[in-house]
Motif scaffolding. Sequence first.
Motif, mmCIF file in Angstrom:
data_model
loop_
_atom_site.group_PDB
_atom_site.id
_atom_site.type_symbol
_atom_site.label_atom_id
_atom_site.label_comp_id
_atom_site.label_asym_id
_atom_site.label_seq_id
_atom_site.Cartn_x
_atom_site.Cartn_y
_atom_site.Cartn_z
ATOM 1 N N TYR A 143 -7.640 3.524 -14.507
ATOM 2 C CA TYR A 143 -6.724 2.926 -15.333
ATOM 3 C C TYR A 143 -6.756 1.378 -14.879
ATOM 4 C CZ TYR A 143 -4.206 7.296 -16.717
ATOM 5 O OH TYR A 143 -3.991 8.408 -16.982
ATOM 6 N N GLN A 202 -3.913 -2.009 -15.183
ATOM 7 C CA GLN A 202 -2.848 -2.484 -15.033
ATOM 8 C C GLN A 202 -2.443 -3.700 -15.352
ATOM 9 O OE1 GLN A 202 0.020 -1.099 -11.996
ATOM 10 N NE2 GLN A 202 1.669 -1.105 -13.125
ATOM 11 N N PHE A 232 -5.020 -5.175 -11.946
ATOM 12 C CA PHE A 232 -4.798 -4.310 -10.917
ATOM 13 C C PHE A 232 -5.555 -3.067 -11.505
ATOM 14 C CE2 PHE A 232 -3.414 -2.884 -6.831
ATOM 15 C CZ PHE A 232 -2.418 -1.810 -6.984
ATOM 16 N N LEU A 255 -6.516 1.123 -10.977
ATOM 17 C CA LEU A 255 -5.792 2.262 -10.403
ATOM 18 C C LEU A 255 -7.022 3.398 -10.540
ATOM 19 C CD1 LEU A 255 -2.159 1.913 -11.330
ATOM 20 C CD2 LEU A 255 -2.932 2.105 -8.937
ATOM 21 N N PHE A 280 -2.142 9.219 -7.728
ATOM 22 C CA PHE A 280 -2.935 7.807 -8.021
ATOM 23 C C PHE A 280 -3.381 7.472 -6.498
ATOM 24 C CE2 PHE A 280 -2.336 6.256 -12.329
ATOM 25 C CZ PHE A 280 -1.171 7.004 -12.807
ATOM 26 N N GLY A 281 -4.586 6.593 -6.550
ATOM 27 C CA GLY A 281 -4.706 5.834 -5.344
ATOM 28 C C GLY A 281 -4.058 4.592 -5.124
ATOM 29 N N GLU A 282 -3.980 3.716 -4.191
ATOM 30 C CA GLU A 282 -3.408 2.574 -3.927
ATOM 31 C C GLU A 282 -3.946 1.518 -4.624
ATOM 32 O OE1 GLU A 282 -0.756 3.991 -2.433
ATOM 33 O OE2 GLU A 282 -0.485 2.711 -1.074
ATOM 34 N N GLY A 283 -4.865 1.362 -5.309
ATOM 35 C CA GLY A 283 -5.286 0.420 -6.308
ATOM 36 C C GLY A 283 -5.982 -0.849 -5.718
#
Lengths: 115, 113
Positions: free
Chosen positions: A35, A37, A88, A90, A106-109
């Motif tokens: 994703y 963001q 950002f 994700l 989700f991961g930490e981005g």
Amino acid sequence: DGGITQSPKYLFRKEGQNVTLSCEQNLNHDAMYWYRQDPGQGLRLIYYSQIVNDFQKGDIAEGYSVSREKKESFPLTVTSAQKNPTAFYLCASTPSWDASGNTIYFGEGSWLTVV
Amino acid sequence: GENVEQHPSTLSVQEGDSAVIKCTYSDSASNYFPWYKQELGKGPQLIIDIRSNVGEKKDQRIAVTLNKTAKHFSLHITETQPEDSAVYFCAARSRGGANNLFFGTGTRLTVIP
């Protein structure tokens, strides 16, 4: 501990460069997602993979590419064709593709900035 | 496709007060509605979810209500604490694949001590 690991946390890209964001999960999940963001916006789906060796375009795939050679890995390449890559990013996963009870993790981005 | 709208975009409350965030969706086939909390520079974390066969779900200070007829669902946080300060996202999904998970634009909640 099980989870999704994204790296690097911060990445700077010069104009015309391709960069690759790493995503690794040890949750034994079949499906993985990327994703994007942007400030003030919701998450937008770039690419997804239902199972290893498969991937499909999401809503905003132009300028991005992915691979899914291993179940635990789903790297995202931001190519020079992506004109506004600062965002950002994700990575996420679900146990399977279409089970109705799927929870998305989700991961930490990763922050990508064009310099 | 699905369209999820979320309001308000920012919300400030005094510590101890309640906070309510509302979302509407357009696809009547949507049957799964998760809420995520995202702290600065981190990935979203699922805090509560509800399925279309349930009207309300509660987990300690957090509750979610769903009105299928009106196609809206809400997040309620009671007795807010400073650590509740974050961005909250709602989402809606009509089928199991996550390509059918559509997110709202987020609400930045600030709890004032």
